[in-house]
Scaffold this motif. Structure first.
Motif, PDB file in Angstrom:
ATOM      1  N   LEU A   1     -24.144   6.047  18.710  1.00  0.00           N
ATOM      2  CA  LEU A   1     -23.273   6.831  17.845  1.00  0.00           C
ATOM      3  C   LEU A   1     -23.338   6.322  16.410  1.00  0.00           C
ATOM      4  CD1 LEU A   1     -20.120   7.258  20.112  1.00  0.00           C
ATOM      5  CD2 LEU A   1     -21.695   9.065  19.400  1.00  0.00           C
ATOM      6  N   ALA A   2     -23.473   5.014  16.235  1.00  0.00           N
ATOM      7  CA  ALA A   2     -23.537   4.453  14.891  1.00  0.00           C
ATOM      8  C   ALA A   2     -24.729   4.998  14.116  1.00  0.00           C
ATOM      9  CB  ALA A   2     -23.594   2.932  14.957  1.00  0.00           C
ATOM     10  N   ALA A   3     -25.846   5.199  14.796  1.00  0.00           N
ATOM     11  CA  ALA A   3     -27.035   5.719  14.122  1.00  0.00           C
ATOM     12  C   ALA A   3     -26.827   7.157  13.657  1.00  0.00           C
ATOM     13  CB  ALA A   3     -28.240   5.633  15.045  1.00  0.00           C
ATOM     14  N   THR A   4     -26.067   7.942  14.389  1.00  0.00           N
ATOM     15  CA  THR A   4     -25.814   9.317  13.949  1.00  0.00           C
ATOM     16  C   THR A   4     -24.962   9.335  12.688  1.00  0.00           C
ATOM     17  OG1 THR A   4     -23.767   9.659  15.238  1.00  0.00           O
ATOM     18  CG2 THR A   4     -25.861  10.057  16.363  1.00  0.00           C
ATOM     19  N   ALA A   5     -24.141   8.305  12.480  1.00  0.00           N
ATOM     20  CA  ALA A   5     -23.261   8.276  11.308  1.00  0.00           C
ATOM     21  C   ALA A   5     -24.046   8.124  10.014  1.00  0.00           C
ATOM     22  CB  ALA A   5     -22.254   7.137  11.446  1.00  0.00           C
ATOM     23  N   THR A   6     -25.167   7.437  10.052  1.00  0.00           N
ATOM     24  CA  THR A   6     -25.945   7.192   8.841  1.00  0.00           C
ATOM     25  C   THR A   6     -26.989   8.266   8.582  1.00  0.00           C
ATOM     26  OG1 THR A   6     -27.474   5.780  10.088  1.00  0.00           O
ATOM     27  CG2 THR A   6     -25.604   4.703   9.011  1.00  0.00           C
TER      28      THR A   6
ATOM     29  N   SER B   1       0.837  -1.199   0.000  1.00  0.00           N
ATOM     30  CA  SER B   1       0.000   0.000   0.000  1.00  0.00           C
ATOM     31  C   SER B   1       0.867   1.241   0.000  1.00  0.00           C
ATOM     32  CB  SER B   1      -0.939   0.014   1.214  1.00  0.00           C
ATOM     33  OG  SER B   1      -0.196  -0.046   2.423  1.00  0.00           O
ATOM     34  N   GLY B   2       0.326   2.288  -0.598  1.00  0.00           N
ATOM     35  CA  GLY B   2       1.024   3.560  -0.613  1.00  0.00           C
ATOM     36  C   GLY B   2       0.780   4.340   0.660  1.00  0.00           C
ATOM     37  N   CYS B   3       1.478   5.448   0.791  1.00  0.00           N
ATOM     38  CA  CYS B   3       1.282   6.308   1.955  1.00  0.00           C
ATOM     39  C   CYS B   3       0.933   7.714   1.459  1.00  0.00           C
ATOM     40  CB  CYS B   3       2.538   6.329   2.843  1.00  0.00           C
ATOM     41  SG  CYS B   3       4.042   6.927   2.026  1.00  0.00           S
ATOM     42  N   TYR B   4       0.094   8.448   2.179  1.00  0.00           N
ATOM     43  CA  TYR B   4      -0.497   8.072   3.463  1.00  0.00           C
ATOM     44  C   TYR B   4      -2.015   7.997   3.299  1.00  0.00           C
ATOM     45  CZ  TYR B   4       3.889   9.388   5.778  1.00  0.00           C
ATOM     46  OH  TYR B   4       5.194   9.467   6.176  1.00  0.00           O
ATOM     47  N   SER B   5      -2.649   7.066   4.001  1.00  0.00           N
ATOM     48  CA  SER B   5      -4.099   7.043   4.097  1.00  0.00           C
ATOM     49  C   SER B   5      -4.474   7.748   5.394  1.00  0.00           C
ATOM     50  CB  SER B   5      -4.626   5.603   4.116  1.00  0.00           C
ATOM     51  OG  SER B   5      -4.388   4.971   2.883  1.00  0.00           O
ATOM     52  N   TYR B   6      -5.132   8.900   5.274  1.00  0.00           N
ATOM     53  CA  TYR B   6      -5.421   9.710   6.463  1.00  0.00           C
ATOM     54  C   TYR B   6      -6.804  10.306   6.319  1.00  0.00           C
ATOM     55  CZ  TYR B   6      -5.002  13.440   9.956  1.00  0.00           C
ATOM     56  OH  TYR B   6      -5.208  14.275  11.035  1.00  0.00           O
ATOM     57  N   ASN B   7      -7.590  10.218   7.365  1.00  0.00           N
ATOM     58  CA  ASN B   7      -8.934  10.790   7.367  1.00  0.00           C
ATOM     59  C   ASN B   7      -9.247  11.314   8.757  1.00  0.00           C
ATOM     60  OD1 ASN B   7     -11.551  11.543   6.909  1.00  0.00           O
ATOM     61  ND2 ASN B   7     -12.362   9.472   6.741  1.00  0.00           N
ATOM     62  N   LEU B   8      -9.259  12.628   8.905  1.00  0.00           N
ATOM     63  CA  LEU B   8      -9.630  13.262  10.163  1.00  0.00           C
ATOM     64  C   LEU B   8     -11.079  13.694  10.056  1.00  0.00           C
ATOM     65  CD1 LEU B   8      -8.981  14.413  12.954  1.00  0.00           C
ATOM     66  CD2 LEU B   8      -8.191  16.511  11.814  1.00  0.00           C
ATOM     67  N   ASP B   9     -11.949  12.982  10.769  1.00  0.00           N
ATOM     68  CA  ASP B   9     -13.375  13.281  10.716  1.00  0.00           C
ATOM     69  C   ASP B   9     -13.676  14.423  11.685  1.00  0.00           C
ATOM     70  OD1 ASP B   9     -16.079  13.368  10.477  1.00  0.00           O
ATOM     71  OD2 ASP B   9     -16.470  11.362  11.262  1.00  0.00           O
TER      72      ASP B   9
ATOM     73  N   GLY C   1     -21.411   9.668   7.449  1.00  0.00           N
ATOM     74  CA  GLY C   1     -19.975   9.464   7.595  1.00  0.00           C
ATOM     75  C   GLY C   1     -19.676   8.254   8.437  1.00  0.00           C
ATOM     76  N   ALA C   2     -18.447   8.187   8.921  1.00  0.00           N
ATOM     77  CA  ALA C   2     -18.040   7.077   9.777  1.00  0.00           C
ATOM     78  C   ALA C   2     -18.638   7.244  11.164  1.00  0.00           C
ATOM     79  CB  ALA C   2     -16.514   7.016   9.865  1.00  0.00           C
ATOM     80  N   THR C   3     -18.729   6.141  11.903  1.00  0.00           N
ATOM     81  CA  THR C   3     -19.225   6.212  13.272  1.00  0.00           C
ATOM     82  C   THR C   3     -18.308   7.106  14.096  1.00  0.00           C
ATOM     83  OG1 THR C   3     -20.178   3.999  13.139  1.00  0.00           O
ATOM     84  CG2 THR C   3     -19.755   4.876  15.339  1.00  0.00           C
ATOM     85  N   PRO C   4     -18.865   8.144  14.716  1.00  0.00           N
ATOM     86  CA  PRO C   4     -18.014   9.087  15.459  1.00  0.00           C
ATOM     87  C   PRO C   4     -17.469   8.491  16.736  1.00  0.00           C
ATOM     88  CG  PRO C   4     -20.326   9.663  15.717  1.00  0.00           C
ATOM     89  CD  PRO C   4     -20.277   8.550  14.713  1.00  0.00           C
ATOM     90  N   THR C   5     -16.433   9.132  17.243  1.00  0.00           N
ATOM     91  CA  THR C   5     -15.839   8.765  18.517  1.00  0.00           C
ATOM     92  C   THR C   5     -16.405   9.660  19.604  1.00  0.00           C
ATOM     93  OG1 THR C   5     -13.801   8.074  17.434  1.00  0.00           O
ATOM     94  CG2 THR C   5     -13.672   8.547  19.791  1.00  0.00           C
ATOM     95  N   SER C   6     -16.750   9.080  20.736  1.00  0.00           N
ATOM     96  CA  SER C   6     -17.268   9.866  21.855  1.00  0.00           C
ATOM     97  C   SER C   6     -16.171  10.756  22.420  1.00  0.00           C
ATOM     98  CB  SER C   6     -17.795   8.931  22.945  1.00  0.00           C
ATOM     99  OG  SER C   6     -18.287   9.672  24.047  1.00  0.00           O
TER     100      SER C   6
END
Length: 665
Positions: free
Chosen positions: A417-422, A304-312, A508-513
């Motif tokens: 939290l998962a429900a808020t992501a969708t 894999s190449g670099c970098y895979s980065y996603n700041l939600d 988006g992705a499931t958020p972090t508390s």
């Protein structure tokens, strides 16, 4: 400009002219002839290289046996240890991930190979989940691949079981006369019981040629078919060390075989289950398989190449473990969301709720006056929100205020939290199962005063109780600033999750508390992403008589922000390193970049005005013999004075590795 040249020279690449696409190359004294003077994607020169055996790319024993016509000849059984187990030898024909049926397909990519889910062999009705039993390979894709299996049947079978059949010539189009490799995985790290130790289960592989009769996935007329040789035993967990061992290093077994496709009858993979305890019962399992064409020219990505980065940054939410935890954190406090154009700055305001709270008057409008009910209303002015304005708002009786005509969660009362992501609306959450329609409960009220929209839960009961909660949203109609004010959450023993905070529009992705008391100020906005440098090539390197192949480098970082200049390089090597060499501390300051070339035999450089570049190379005989392997990897340069979004400041990013294997077709 000096910094550009200095960085490029570290890679033995010397662009002569920024502003045009240029390349030079340096040949090693090992018979590799230099390429020079050609423009990228235009002229090409032949590269004379010594013949390189494809077998050097894999564990030497993986194809120790030559292919036999019709049936499969198996190589040795090997322990499954890392994503590098996944063979990239030969052109991919089909790859399948065996997982629980009737659920969303899981199609992980491992070592550049995507294994398609939603696959069910004819007559196979059983499955296992949690096959890794808590262990991790350290790679999310390989975890997904090894974590589940399909079984021939759900009921117990004899020990050893009958031969389960998987027909291969219908999984994909096989070409008569071509030689194929088939790789099969088997993993089951579940412990079971003392008299039925699941991680001691064994699978044996074979094959058959002819017309099969199936019953429950088992071939019942094997005696009338041509059966091939058996593999060695594939043990479910060779080191008998599931998650109890730390760290676990062996995750089942895999085996590779070869066969030449002969049409005219059916080609079957056979699978038999057994257990060293004679009293055990078992059924054949398969975790994954892939088939690759060893007779075709191909390009195969690996690593894999670099970098895979996603700041939600799209949400700012806290999931409390019940009302008591929420009450302790929220009572008497406030949280404000100040607009920034494409988001908000969230700021925690402790101890200020009593000063900010505006009690509703008798003129306030009662809304959402029912259990699990939502009401849409229109303020006197459209409210500025990131990306535009919101003319309509929707409030749910369960504590969700959405800046749209359709409310997030609708009538949902089970906060996660998962429900808020969708959910897709910009929304403010104080999500709990409330019931303003209960006898004696307060109401949900809306009111405007002095340019502010107030939405108040005025002593609203938690569902099934007489425990009131009072909190308020304050929306400035002119500026779009939103403040959440908590006067008093309910005195309650409810320990179900309560979700509080805000989210921007879009799924988006499931958020972090987060902890409101320590996480502000927090800038909400669109996600900050960084796509890895990529390398691909097309068409396949057929040398009968010759093929012009274009190598494309993508996601090149801008050398200096807003400069419009992108600098990239491409290296070729006859010495690929499938496992990769960690470049942390060498060329990069952060982990995630690996070199997949053991030598830098030929190199090119390009300066472009877009984040892509192309390099051309002609593959032809006799310079390239059938089966010659050429590995390549790209590099992108950026000024270390301007770190990337993830903080990388080494000045280099590298791509995935790419194998180009020549054949006559």
């Amino acid at each position: 400009m000096l910094s550009v040249v200095r960085n490029v020279r570290r890679l033995a690449l010397t662009p002569r002219d920024v502003g045009s696409t240029v390349w030079r190359c340096r040949a090693r004294a090992d018979g590799v002839r230099a390429l020079a003077g050609a423009r990228c994607g235009a002229a090409h020169r032949q590269l004379a290289m010594p013949h390189f055996s494809v077998g050097r790319l894999l564990v030497a024993a993986s194809l120790a046996c030559a292919a036999s016509a019709q049936t499969i000849t198996w190589g040795p059984v090997l322990p499954s240890t890392s994503p590098n187990d996944v063979s990239v030898q030969g052109a991919l024909v089909v790859a399948r991930n065996a997982h629980q049926p009737n659920v969303a397909a899981i199609s992980p990519t491992v070592n550049g190979v995507t294994f398609t889910g939603a696959w069910a062999p004819t007559g196979w009705a059983g499955f296992i989940t949690g096959g890794l039993n808590g262990s991790t390979t350290g790679n999310a894709g390989y975890n997904d691949l090894l974590g589940t299996s399909l079984a021939m049947q759900t009921a117990a079978a004899a020990n050893p079981s009958a031969w389960g059949g998987i027909r291969l010539d219908t999984l994909a189009t096989l070409v008569p006369g071509r030689t194929y490799a088939i790789q099969v995985w088997y993993t089951d790290q579940r412990t079971g019981t003392a008299t039925n130790v699941l991680y001691d289960r064994v699978t044996t592989l074979s094959s058959a040629y002819g017309t099969a009769t199936l019953s429950g996935g088992a071939v019942t007329n094997l005696g009338a078919m041509l059966q091939g040789p058996l593999s060695g035993p594939l043990e479910a967990d060779p080191d008998n060390a599931p998650a109890a061992a730390s760290p676990d290093t062996v995750f089942g077994s895999h085996c590779t075989g070869t066969f030449t496709y002969v049409p005219g009858a059916e080609t079957w993979l056979l699978v038999q289950g057994s257990h060293p305890l004679a009293t055990n019962v078992t059924a054949p399992h398969i975790t994954a398989l892939q088939i690759r064409d060893l007779s075709a020219a191909y390009h195969q990505s690996f690593g894999s190449g670099c970098y895979s980065y996603n700041l939600d940054r799209t949400n700012f939410l806290s999931a409390f473990a019940g009302t008591p935890a929420a009450k302790a954190a929220l009572d008497g406090n406030a949280l404000t969301f100040t607009p920034t154009g494409n988001g908000y700055v969230a700021i925690w305001l402790p101890g200020i709720a009593s000063a900010l709270y505006v009690p509703p008057t008798a003129a306030a409008t009662i809304v959402a006056n029912g259990d699990d009910l939502a009401t849409t209303f229109t303020p006197s002015l459209p409210v500025p929100v990131p990306g535009g304005t919101a003319a309509q708002w929707t409030v749910s009786s369960n504590g969700v205020l959405t800046a749209a005509a359709a409310g997030n969660q609708g009538t949902g009362y089970n906060a996660t939290l998962a429900a808020t992501a969708t959910a897709t609306g910009l929304a403010l959450y104080n999500w709990r199962d409330f019931n303003p329609a209960a006898a004696g409960s307060g109401k949900v009220k809306t009111e405007e005063a002095n340019g502010v929209l107030y939405v108040t839960f005025d002593g609203v009961y938690e569902y099934g109780t007489t425990n009131p909660a009072t909190f308020q949203w304050q929306v400035n109609l002119a500026t779009g600033e939103i403040t959440m004010v908590w006067v008093s959450m309910a005195v309650s023993a409810n320990t179900t999750t309560m979700v509080v905070g805000g989210t921007l529009a879009g799924a988006g992705a499931t958020p972090t508390s987060v902890d409101f008391t320590t996480a502000t100020p927090f800038v909400m906005g669109p996600p900050i992403t960084l796509a890895p440098l990529s390398l691909a090539a097309s068409p396949a390197p057929v040398i009968n008589p010759s093929t012009n192949v274009t190598f494309t480098v993508g996601n090149i970082p801008e050398f200096v922000p807003s400069s419009g200049v992108y600098i990239s390089g491409l290296y070729f090597s006859v010495n690929p390193v499938p496992a990769g060499i960690d470049l942390t501390g060498l060329l990069t300051n952060l982990p995630g970049c690996r070199a997949y070339l053991g030598t830098l035999d030929v190199g090119f450089a390009a300066v472009t005005t877009a984040p892509t570049s192309t390099f051309g190379l002609t593959f032809s005989a006799p310079a390239f013999a059938p089966g010659t392997v050429l590995a390549s990897q790209a590099v992108g340069l950026f000024d270390p004075a301007f770190p990337l979004a993830n903080g990388a400041s080494g000045g280099f990013v590298v791509s995935n590795g790419l194998l180009s294997v020549t054949q006559l077709q």
